[in-house]
Every structure is written in structure tokens, then in C-alpha cells.
Design an enzyme around this catalytic site. Structure first.
Site, mmCIF file in Angstrom:
data_model
loop_
_atom_site.group_PDB
_atom_site.id
_atom_site.type_symbol
_atom_site.label_atom_id
_atom_site.label_comp_id
_atom_site.label_asym_id
_atom_site.label_seq_id
_atom_site.Cartn_x
_atom_site.Cartn_y
_atom_site.Cartn_z
ATOM 1 N N ASP A 113 -9.426 -15.309 10.122
ATOM 2 C CA ASP A 113 -10.318 -14.635 11.063
ATOM 3 C C ASP A 113 -10.307 -15.358 12.404
ATOM 4 O O ASP A 113 -10.746 -16.505 12.508
ATOM 5 C CB ASP A 113 -11.725 -14.625 10.470
ATOM 6 C CG ASP A 113 -12.691 -13.742 11.245
ATOM 7 O OD1 ASP A 113 -12.447 -13.493 12.436
ATOM 8 O OD2 ASP A 113 -13.698 -13.323 10.651
ATOM 9 N N ASP A 136 -10.602 -2.720 14.716
ATOM 10 C CA ASP A 136 -11.163 -1.648 13.907
ATOM 11 C C ASP A 136 -12.363 -1.054 14.642
ATOM 12 O O ASP A 136 -13.312 -1.767 14.974
ATOM 13 C CB ASP A 136 -11.615 -2.203 12.549
ATOM 14 C CG ASP A 136 -11.851 -1.103 11.530
ATOM 15 O OD1 ASP A 136 -12.492 -0.089 11.903
ATOM 16 O OD2 ASP A 136 -11.418 -1.244 10.381
ATOM 17 N N ASP A 172 -8.210 2.771 21.332
ATOM 18 C CA ASP A 172 -7.978 4.214 21.498
ATOM 19 C C ASP A 172 -9.163 5.009 20.967
ATOM 20 O O ASP A 172 -9.046 6.203 20.704
ATOM 21 C CB ASP A 172 -6.680 4.641 20.803
ATOM 22 C CG ASP A 172 -6.750 4.523 19.288
ATOM 23 O OD1 ASP A 172 -7.603 3.747 18.785
ATOM 24 O OD2 ASP A 172 -5.953 5.190 18.593
ATOM 25 N N THR A 205 1.840 -1.002 21.448
ATOM 26 C CA THR A 205 1.888 -1.482 20.074
ATOM 27 C C THR A 205 2.267 -0.327 19.145
ATOM 28 O O THR A 205 2.180 0.854 19.513
ATOM 29 C CB THR A 205 0.537 -2.054 19.621
ATOM 30 O OG1 THR A 205 -0.404 -0.984 19.495
ATOM 31 C CG2 THR A 205 0.010 -3.078 20.624
ATOM 32 N N GLU A 208 -0.702 1.790 18.618
ATOM 33 C CA GLU A 208 -1.023 2.569 19.815
ATOM 34 C C GLU A 208 -0.157 3.817 19.913
ATOM 35 O O GLU A 208 -0.638 4.893 20.296
ATOM 36 C CB GLU A 208 -0.818 1.684 21.038
ATOM 37 C CG GLU A 208 -1.171 2.313 22.361
ATOM 38 C CD GLU A 208 -1.008 1.329 23.510
ATOM 39 O OE1 GLU A 208 -1.413 1.665 24.628
ATOM 40 O OE2 GLU A 208 -0.481 0.215 23.281
#
Length: 229
Positions: A113, A136, A172, A205, A208
Site C-alpha cells: 500500500d 479505484d 476517468d 495507460t 485509460e
């Protein structure tokens, strides 16, 4: 079914672990080469100069995915060190394989993390940048509290960035982008760029591209750490 209680004040997990398979080459790369590029375990602040073997500026990328954008940016800017954190082992394997294929010396990896790393092991004012690309979005209202880009996280980033350092987020999911702009803009230590388009130096990416194919709108939020306390 009983569950272990979460101590008060513990940040909620901002990601979902997913199962994934790896090919033999990636498994061998992890077994053979990861110790050379991995962030050493243990408590205490990291000595970033020792970790990379130089005094170049360091950028932390939280959630490097399969590493395609990380590799491209590290290749394009060899004078910047990249500390890439990813919770999914297949992603770490893919990124490590790319590091080896391209002979990159300016990338180090953490399987874990990135928020915890930032909190416990990165010293104040030591980073040149923090990148969070396509975290996320936790789209359901009851899950919004799990989003990474909250006021507390933004404050932590501000503390760890050197003056002039940057926080760069891309998503997005438009409602999430609005939240990011709100919480970053509310911290007086950040100056928001008015431009929300993808900078030329940030490659697309894999995730993406899928979002764009579905008609999603991608927003880049870029903020500079200013000298105000």
C-alpha cells in the site's frame, strides 16, 4: 461469521485485491531480481538517496498497475527516480520485467500500500512528486469513504512534498475528479493548475484506453506544493 475489529482512526482500504495469474518469466523475474529493486522491509524512514544510489528527485507513484506508463515515464526522464507502489503481485511482476528489459536504474518497487509507505516511511519535504493514476473510484455513495483522494491523504501528500513538488491525479470517473479538485483546492499548500487535460508527458495507460473506448472523460488534476505552511 466474526470479523476482526478495525482500530479507530485506521484508514479504510482504498483498493480491492484481485486475483491474477503470471507467466513463468514474470515469476522467475520476481524470484531472481525483485530483491535488487524492492523497497527494503522494516520500520523507520527510508533513506531515498541510499535506496536509489543518487540524489536525484524522487516521485512516488501509488498504484502503478501493470507498469506500462511507469516504464515509459522512467525512460523519458532518467534524471528522476520513481518509487512505484502496487498491491497486486502480477502488476509488480510486469513492472519488474519491464525494468529489466529496458535496463532502468531509476525505478524501485513496493508490493504493498503506497499510502502506508507515504505515511510511515517517507520523510517530510522529501518527495518531488506524487502520482495517482486511475485509482479505484468506488462509485457507490456508501463506498465514497474508501476513496484514496480524501482531505487527510491530500494533507499527508502536502507534508511529504518539497516546495515546488507536484501532486498529479488522473481519473476517468467525473464525480471523483470533482471531489479531487475540491479537496486539493481546499488545502492552502497546493496551487491547482486550471488545465485538466492530459499533459503530453503522461502516456496513456492500458486502463485509460479501455475507459476512452467506452466514452469516459479523463480528467488530470495537477497541483503544485507552494511554500505556505
Amino acid at each position: 461469521m466474526s470479523t476482526t475489529p478495525v482500530p479507530p482512526g485506521t484508514p479504510l482500504q482504498s483498493y480491492k485485491l484481485r486475483r491474477g495469474r503470471m507467466g513463468v518469466e514474470r515469476q522467475e523475474a520476481l524470484a531472481t531480481h525483485l530483491p535488487r529493486f524492492a523497497v527494503p522491509a522494516g520500520p523507520g524512514r527510508l533513506d531515498l538517496s541510499h535506496l536509489f544510489g543518487n540524489d536525484c528527485p524522487v516521485v512516488l507513484e501509488i498504484g502503478s498497475g501493470m507498469g506500462d506508463a511507469t516504464i515509459a515515464m522512467a525512460q523519458a526522464d532518467p534524471g528522476t527516480n520513481v518509487l512505484a507502489a502496487e498491491v497486486h503481485t502480477p502488476g509488480i511482476g510486469a513492472l519488474l520485467q519491464g525494468v529489466l528489459e529496458h535496463g532502468l536504474e531509476n525505478v524501485r518497487l513496493l508490493e504493498g500500500d503506497g499510502r502506508e509507505l507515504l505515511d510511515a516511511r517517507i520523510g517530510p519535504g522529501t518527495l518531488a512528486g506524487v502520482r495517482v493514476y486511475f485509482p479505484d473510484p468506488w462509485p457507490k455513495a456508501r463506498h465514497h469513504k474508501r476513496r484514496l483522494l480524501q482531505a487527510g491523504f491530500v494533507a499527508l501528500v502536502a507534508d511529504r512534498l518539497a516546495p515546488g513538488g507536484t501532486l498529479h491525479c488522473a481519473t476517468d470517473w467525473e464525480p471523483y475528479a470533482e471531489q479531487v479538485v475540491e479537496v486539493v483546492g481546499a488545502d492552502p499548500r497546493f496551487e491547482l493548475s486550471p488545465d485538466r487535460s492530459r499533459p503530453a508527458w503522461r502516456p496513456l495507460t492500458r486502463f485509460e484506453r479501455r475507459g476512452l473506448a467506452l466514452g469516459h472523460v479523463v480528467t488530470d488534476v495537477l497541483a503544485t506544493r507552494v511554500s505556505r505552511p
